[in-house]
Design an enzyme around this catalytic site. Structure first.
Site, PDB file in Angstrom:
ATOM      1  N   LEU C  15      26.409  -4.027   5.462  1.00 31.86           N
ATOM      2  CA  LEU C  15      26.421  -2.581   5.211  1.00 31.86           C
ATOM      3  C   LEU C  15      25.797  -1.792   6.349  1.00 31.86           C
ATOM      4  O   LEU C  15      26.334  -0.773   6.780  1.00 31.86           O
ATOM      5  CB  LEU C  15      25.687  -2.282   3.912  1.00 31.86           C
ATOM      6  CG  LEU C  15      26.532  -2.448   2.653  1.00 31.86           C
ATOM      7  CD1 LEU C  15      25.713  -2.106   1.425  1.00 31.86           C
ATOM      8  CD2 LEU C  15      27.764  -1.549   2.729  1.00 31.86           C
ATOM      9  N   ALA C  16      24.670  -2.263   6.864  1.00 28.61           N
ATOM     10  CA  ALA C  16      23.995  -1.509   7.920  1.00 28.61           C
ATOM     11  C   ALA C  16      24.881  -1.430   9.163  1.00 28.61           C
ATOM     12  O   ALA C  16      25.074  -0.361   9.738  1.00 28.61           O
ATOM     13  CB  ALA C  16      22.660  -2.164   8.259  1.00 28.61           C
ATOM     14  N   HIS C  43      26.066 -10.673   3.399  1.00 28.61           N
ATOM     15  CA  HIS C  43      25.219 -10.840   2.241  1.00 28.61           C
ATOM     16  C   HIS C  43      24.967  -9.553   1.462  1.00 28.61           C
ATOM     17  O   HIS C  43      24.533  -9.600   0.313  1.00 28.61           O
ATOM     18  CB  HIS C  43      23.905 -11.504   2.631  1.00 28.61           C
ATOM     19  CG  HIS C  43      23.279 -12.177   1.473  1.00 28.61           C
ATOM     20  ND1 HIS C  43      23.992 -13.001   0.647  1.00 28.61           N
ATOM     21  CD2 HIS C  43      22.037 -12.128   0.969  1.00 28.61           C
ATOM     22  CE1 HIS C  43      23.205 -13.433  -0.315  1.00 28.61           C
ATOM     23  NE2 HIS C  43      22.018 -12.926  -0.139  1.00 28.61           N
ATOM     24  N   SER C  44      25.259  -8.431   2.055  1.00 25.80           N
ATOM     25  CA  SER C  44      25.144  -7.176   1.308  1.00 25.80           C
ATOM     26  C   SER C  44      25.938  -7.252   0.012  1.00 25.80           C
ATOM     27  O   SER C  44      25.579  -6.646  -0.993  1.00 25.80           O
ATOM     28  CB  SER C  44      25.696  -6.011   2.136  1.00 25.80           C
ATOM     29  OG  SER C  44      24.866  -5.742   3.229  1.00 25.80           O
ATOM     30  N   GLY C  50      21.581  -2.552  -7.487  1.00 29.57           N
ATOM     31  CA  GLY C  50      21.947  -1.187  -7.172  1.00 29.57           C
ATOM     32  C   GLY C  50      21.144  -0.638  -6.031  1.00 29.57           C
ATOM     33  O   GLY C  50      20.394  -1.363  -5.372  1.00 29.57           O
ATOM     34  N   HIS C 257      11.178 -13.055  -4.833  1.00 28.38           N
ATOM     35  CA  HIS C 257      11.739 -12.415  -6.022  1.00 28.38           C
ATOM     36  C   HIS C 257      11.323 -13.186  -7.262  1.00 28.38           C
ATOM     37  O   HIS C 257      11.333 -14.416  -7.256  1.00 28.38           O
ATOM     38  CB  HIS C 257      13.267 -12.372  -5.912  1.00 28.38           C
ATOM     39  CG  HIS C 257      13.893 -11.409  -6.866  1.00 28.38           C
ATOM     40  ND1 HIS C 257      13.973 -11.660  -8.213  1.00 28.38           N
ATOM     41  CD2 HIS C 257      14.456 -10.190  -6.681  1.00 28.38           C
ATOM     42  CE1 HIS C 257      14.569 -10.629  -8.806  1.00 28.38           C
ATOM     43  NE2 HIS C 257      14.869  -9.727  -7.893  1.00 28.38           N
ATOM     44  N   ARG C 273      15.573  -7.381 -16.014  1.00 24.34           N
ATOM     45  CA  ARG C 273      14.303  -6.879 -16.531  1.00 24.34           C
ATOM     46  C   ARG C 273      14.368  -5.373 -16.711  1.00 24.34           C
ATOM     47  O   ARG C 273      13.813  -4.835 -17.650  1.00 24.34           O
ATOM     48  CB  ARG C 273      13.154  -7.290 -15.605  1.00 24.34           C
ATOM     49  CG  ARG C 273      12.735  -8.739 -15.818  1.00 24.34           C
ATOM     50  CD  ARG C 273      11.748  -9.200 -14.773  1.00 24.34           C
ATOM     51  NE  ARG C 273      12.343  -9.184 -13.436  1.00 24.34           N
ATOM     52  CZ  ARG C 273      11.802  -8.578 -12.391  1.00 24.34           C
ATOM     53  NH1 ARG C 273      10.641  -7.950 -12.522  1.00 24.34           N
ATOM     54  NH2 ARG C 273      12.413  -8.587 -11.233  1.00 24.34           N
TER      55      ARG C 273
END
Ligand SMILES: Cc1cc2nc3c(=O)[nH]c(=O)nc-3n(C[C@H](O)[C@H](O)[C@H](O)COP(=O)(O)OP(=O)(O)OC[C@H]3O[C@@H](n4cnc5c(N)ncnc54)[C@H](O)[C@@H]3O)c2cc1C
Ligand code: HEM
Ligand code: HEM
Ligand code: SF4
Ligand code: F3S
Ligand code: FES
Lengths: 245, 216, 617
Positions: C15-16, C43-44, C50, C257, C273
């Site tokens: 994306l970047a 990997h984006s 979100g 994570h 969560r």
């Protein structure tokens, strides 16, 4: 006792003049929760470091690892060995250009597809950074996303007899892509514009309803329904064109 | 920025219309085959009934006009559908290799459809020629033909080939045009298979009936 | 040798990278993106949850604005971020989300009326406003004051990636996939492009450009257990490390994570969560609310990961053949919710674990997830050390994340930074004339070819590349994980130094012909070990706990001595340790360091006298 798995893997390195296409056998002890991702990497690290295959996300979301697993195109990373018999045959996806062993070039194929289908929103509107976003019904958004879930793994193309017989056939992934824009209210293309793209034997009328695409799609896209939808839509457009002008 | 809507690729102006015609020709042939079945199989109930139906067609000139018309549709369907059949070696090799690799039911069905089509083309033509040049149709004439032996064997091949082709064609039209959705596909397919088997069964009974029909 | 020339070269088509490419192409420059995989597989596309932007359309996000988002981000970073950059980010994010909507992202939209949601396993009701109907919806995510995370079901990254790549195709941005950049072409002052290896043929190729940007994503694969894709191996970072002049920022800031599944380490989204999933221990009892009464399961990632590890150490973990883990419980969300909004999670559990999350618990443990550190840039995205070199996205240390990034902030960063940096690059290109020196290019190509020859011929030795890589990964896993201490880090550094020596002696077992995968791994191994050393050595030197960097022997956040950013260089070929320098965390201070409001808050403030807070030894 865990099983000894026998892998028959297609080997060919086009960059090596001495290499001939052949099948090679590897034996590996099965472990708990083993997937083909784990198995192939172990074979590469422990038995033959030159073995080529593609993985990226190893989580079934990027579409890199499409290959023919015991006859069926599928994603290797989310295939558990315990769901397979003790003898596993792996072939690269047909239709796409072979890079080596199990690795194929899906990238070029799909890039060409974007150009052919003009896979982007066509609109005259300019983006206004000051304004609120244009509203959209959540239902529309959800149905667009439903079709956007395609990971371009190429399984539906490799599984399609039509695509194998005729290399100018767009295939289910491309037709699904067009459907995605067709139902998007932001895209201003008319049905006649879409007819120019897929209203022919390279497009929707080339599809013979073999439905292997529907049956192998690892993301379970509703390909059958989309192909039917497009055939009706484009069929009607063809009649309109015939009598309209 | 200018927006260009014209896409890459050749525009297939007629492809949509041809697809309609292919489907419609197929569909009308299906309808015809059902009627054909009614006519021919009525002999099982009574040869008189078959004669009556045949006479009806004859008297209304439907046989004289309809027969050749069906022949025309038959040829048209062939021409249209044959666009999809690979006539070059590499295409044929590809589809065979593909079907064998995939173990996929619907792909095999298509292969059956294409192969049966070629047989039907030849056998159906001969059959129609023979029947249509020997009007009127009567149960006795048919029985005589079949009891000759050659035609019994001939029909023993043509019958399953035709019914398979028709059955698969019916299924294919339904899924291709989206009349049957993904959720209903397995059920529809099973239903279609049963109907095809039933038709072949009825056809066999008819053949047997013809074999034992008095030919006076 | 093929040489390809372009105005703007982007290493990375995530994306970047693609966002910046679009920006420059829009300004009329020729752009090429290189990528290991077809752009959409970057990997984006794996990000499910979100991206954050303070649109404030949902009733649960009412009153949200860039100020609140900014505050959350700074607190999340544990005051380690550059506040000017965080401000720029928070202000721009809403515009970028709307732009994405315009380009075609099917954001979920506000549906007015009553609906239920879950928090902490309990059911609540909310009523969305009529006048917001059809605007971009948001969901809840960890560490945020408001519902601010824009999403498309649970395939946000995938959907945005598709749209961005479509946009690239439309703008004529070329993506050369299956191409791996292996070295920068530079003279110690200016960057002129890269030498790349074609992953279709194995040949080397030269890309020359006026501006080069690294947008190669994270480098989680230097750890053994990571949620990152196998291509997130830091290969492009190693190009910068090897220049000796481009520093890596805050390499010790590594995020873990809370919910990687066991054993495959695939991430299940924070959305679980956010939507009300709970964490359970061996007795199937909740525990997070005891440690964090306020936020419970929704505290920031570092906090949750740490408490999970703590809870397991206390003996409440579930034993399994793959080590200890805890449970994630989403059963109460119901079948419709799980197979709808959380479908991707449902699929991961059923196809990789054989667990049905509608009726069963999901085994999870904290897993390496995100690299806050990376190629240090200024706020325009220009890398320190080399002119014409830029970086953005996870690969960069632009530094809006400091020592902990918030869920949903990094995907948003990719497009915001991509846009901003892309604009700056267009400006840079405007007035840029570059001369390419043939000798420089030839030297670099020769150097790379020589490296390949050495590896293939085993001239330096025949160490097994996979074994050495394993040694590096295990060292980091043991020493530079969620909890760190001096002893562990010292051992880790020593082991890595040994690995570095062995990495220099790697030789291939295969013939290295064509697209040889063993060669690809071997080419970047040495650089990876150097990066691992930057992580471990940086962590050893940083005698405080901040964000995800958590020292058992220095438990307080020390704003007096450590309110700064580590800059790690590999100055000389023969060095066995990185050279560390430090710079102030932020020049502009909008929010002075204070209490985060979650996590434990031991703080040595800037005005504490020198020897007050010393702990441990
Ligand atoms: C499982 C998971 C879930 C996540 N979920 C979220 C989320 O919900 N919200 C959120 O905000 N963030 C999330 N993140 C983080 C976020 O997805 C990433 O930080 C972000 O997508 C990085 O984007 P990028 O453009 O910087 O890099 P990437 O998308 O990783 O792209 C890197 C590109 O660089 C290319 N590349 C790499 N090395 C080379 C080389 N040597 N030569 C050429 N090309 C190269 C690759 O091919 C690729 O195209 C998640 C991360 C993971 C791992
Ligand atoms: C001359 C001999 C025939 C040939 C060569 C032939 C060939 C074919 C082929 C190749 C198809 C597949 C087309 C596709 O998948 O797109 C097809 C479809 C079909 N055929 Fe035939 N066929 C013949 C005779 C018949 C007869 C006699 C009938 C019916 C009695 C029939 C009914 C159908 C039907 C209903 C379809 C499906 C139509 C569609 O998919 O649009 N065919 N035929
Ligand atoms: C106008 C065209 C047709 C006419 C008038 C016609 C008429 C008949 C008649 C009278 C019979 C009885 C046997 C006989 O007399 O030899 C028969 C049998 C048969 N016909 Fe036709 N036919 C026509 C077209 C077709 C076509 C197109 C097909 C298939 C492709 C077909 C397939 C068969 C078969 C399989 C039988 C054997 C029936 C059974 O055993 O039940 N016919 N037909
Ligand atoms: S439609 Fe399905 S099978 Fe085809 S490329 Fe997309 S995800 Fe793969
Ligand atoms: S397999 Fe091929 S023929 Fe049509 S239904 Fe699917 S695209
Ligand atoms: S590796 Fe991404 S789908 Fe298999």
């Amino acid at each position: 006792m865990s099983r000894l798995l026998k892998f028959n893997i297609f080997r060919y390195n086009p960059e090596d003049a001495q290499s001939e296409p052949h099948m090679q056998e590897f034996v590996l002890e099965e472990t708990d929760a083993m997937t083909l991702f784990i198995a192939l990497n172990r074979i590469r690290e422990e038995q033959d470091p030159s073995l080529q295959f593609d993985f990226c996300c190893r989580a079934g979301i990027c579409g890199s690892c499409g290959m023919v697993i015991n006859g069926r195109p599928g994603l290797a990373c989310h295939t558990k060995t315990k769901d397979l018999p003790g003898e596993i045959t792996l072939l690269p996806l047909p239709v796409f250009k072979l890079v080596g062993d199990l690795s194929v070039d899906t990238g070029s194929w799909f890039r060409e597809m974007y150009t052919k289908t003009e896979s982007w929103i066509h609109t005259e509107k300019e983006f206004d950074p000051e304004a609120l976003e244009e509203r959209m019904d959540n239902k529309d958004a959800v149905s667009i996303y439903e079709l956007e879930r395609c990971v371009e793994c190429g399984c539906c193309i490799a599984a399609c007899g039509t695509a194998r017989m005729r290399d100018d056939f767009l295939g289910a992934a491309a037709l699904n892509r067009v459907a995605r824009f067709l139902i998007d209210p932001r895209d201003q293309r008319s049905e006649k514009d879409y007819y120019e793209i897929i209203g022919n034997d390279m497009g929707i009328f080339g599809c013979m309803g073999l439905l292997a695409c529907e049956d192998v799609c690892p993301k379970h896209l509703p390909l059958q329904n989309q192909l039917g939808f497009l055939r009706r839509k484009m069929g009607i457009t063809s009649l309109k064109r015939l009598f309209g002008k | 920025m200018t927006i260009v809507y014209a896409p890459a690729g050749k525009s297939g102006k007629w492809d949509g219309v041809l697809d309609w015609l292919q489907m419609l020709s197929g569909a009308s042939l299906i309808l015809f085959m059902w009627c054909h079945m009614l006519l021919v199989s009525s002999v099982v109930i009574s040869p008189d009934l078959m004669n009556a139906i045949a006479w009806f067609f004859e008297a209304t000139f439907m046989a004289q006009v309809g027969g050749p018309l069906i022949f025309v549709v038959f040829l048209m369907h062939f021409v249209l559908a044959a666009r999809k059949i690979p006539f070059r070696m590499d295409g044929q090799k590809a589809i065979w290799q593909h079907a064998r690799m995939m173990h996929h039911g619907d792909t095999w069905l298509w292969v059956i459809q294409a192969v049966s089509a070629m047989c039907i083309l030849v056998m159906g033509s001969i059959h129609m020629w023979v029947v249509l040049t020997d009007l009127p149709i009567t149960a006795a004439k048919s029985a005589a033909r079949i009891q000759g032996g050659f035609w019994a064997v001939f029909y023993l091949f043509l019958l399953p080939l035709a019914e398979l082709h028709v059955g698969i064609g019916f299924y294919r039209i339904a899924v291709k045009w989206g009349f049957v959705k993904d959720k209903d596909r397995p059920r529809f397919k099973r239903g279609e298979n049963i109907v095809t088997l039933m038709f072949i069964g009825i056809g066999l009974i008819t053949l047997i009936r013809f074999l034992f029909l008095a030919t006076n | 040798m093929q040489t390809i020339y372009t105005d703007f070269l982007v290493v990375g088509a995530g994306l970047a990278g693609e966002r910046a490419a679009v920006q420059a192409a829009d300004a009329g420059f020729s752009v090429i993106c290189l990528s290991l995989v077809p752009a959409r597989r970057s990997h984006s596309s794996a990000a499910q949850g979100g991206m954050q932007a303070s649109l404030g359309n949902s009733v649960m996000g009412e009153g949200d604005c860039p100020d609140v988002h900014f505050e959350d981000t700074v607190k999340g970073s544990d005051w380690g971020c550059d506040q000017e950059v965080a401000r720029l980010f928070a202000d721009t994010a809403p515009i970028e989300m709307r732009r994405l909507a315009h380009w075609g992202v099917p954001w979920n939209r506000v549906v007015p009326g009553k609906s239920i949601y879950y928090k902490g396993g309990k059911q609540f009701e909310k009523i969305e406003a009529q006048e917001k109907e059809g605007l971009i919806m948001a969901r809840s995510f960890g560490g945020t004051a408001k519902w601010r995370t824009c999403y498309t079901s649970d395939g946000t990254g995938h959907a945005v990636m598709c749209t961005m790549d479509n946009r690239c195709a439309q703008m004529g941005v070329e993506v050369h996939d299956k191409t791996e950049a292996v070295a920068l072409i530079q003279d110690g002052e200016t960057c002129f492009g890269v030498v790349a290896r074609c992953l279709r043929t194995g040949e080397l190729r030269v890309y020359l450009s006026k501006a080069t940007m690294i947008a190669a994503g994270g480098f989680g694969r230097i750890y053994p257990n990571t949620t990152n894709a196998v291509i997130c191996d830091g290969g492009a970072h190693t190009m910068c490390v090897n220049t000796g002049v481009v520093p890596m920022g805050n390499m010790e800031a590594v995020q873990f994570h809370p919910t990687g599944i066991v054993p495959t380490d695939i991430l299940v989204t924070e959305g679980c969560r956010g939507d009300g999933g709970t964490l359970l221990d061996v007795n199937e009892k909740r525990f997070m609310h005891e440690y964090e009464p306020e936020k419970a399961e929704l505290a920031s990632r570092d906090v949750v990961s740490r408490w999970m590890t703590h809870h397991m150490r206390e003996g409440h973990g579930v034993k399994s053949p793959y080590g200890e883990h805890l449970w994630l419980d989403i059963r109460h969300l119901g079948e419709e919710h799980i197979t709808g909004k959380l479908r991707e999670v449902y699929e991961i559990c059923t196809s990789f674990l054989g667990v049905d999350p509608i009726h069963q618990l999901i085994p999870v443990r904290p897993t390496q997830h995100y690299s806050m550190g990376g190629i240090r840039t200024n706020k325009d995205g220009a890398a320190y050390g080399l002119k014409g070199l830029f970086a953005a996205g996870e690969a960069a240390c632009w530094d809006m994340h400091g020592f902990n990034r918030l869920g949903g902030n990094s995907l948003a960063e990719t497009v915001v930074a991509g846009g901003i940096v892309g604009r700056k690059i267009a400006e840079y290109l405007e007035g840029c004339e570059t001369e390419f020196k043939t000798s420089l290019i030839n030297d670099e190509v020769k150097k790379q070819q020589a490296r390949i020859d050495v590896l293939v011929s085993c001239a330096n030795g025949s160490e097994n590349v996979y074994k050495v890589r394993r040694v590096m990964q295990d060292a980091l896993h043991k020493g530079a994980n969620i909890f760190r201490n001096q002893e562990g880090l010292e051992t880790c550094v020593a082991e890595l130094q040994e690995a570095l020596v062995r990495a220099g002696k790697v030789g291939l077992r295969s013939d290295g012909k064509g697209v040889n995968p063993e060669l690809a791994v071997a080419l970047k191994l040495e650089g990876q070990v150097k990066m691992a050393l930057m992580v471990a050595y940086g962590a050893l030197q940083r005698t405080e706990s901040r964000g995800s960097h958590n020292r058992e022997d220095y438990t307080a956040r020390n704003d007096r001595d450590w309110l700064n950013r580590t800059l790690a260089y590999w100055k000389n070929e023969g060095d066995t340790l990185p050279t560390l320098e430090y710079e102030a965390a932020t020049e502009v201070v909008e929010i002075p360091p204070g209490d985060r409001g979650y996590g434990k808050s031991e703080i040595i403030s800037a005005d504490t006298p020198k020897d007050a807070g010393k702990k441990g030894k």
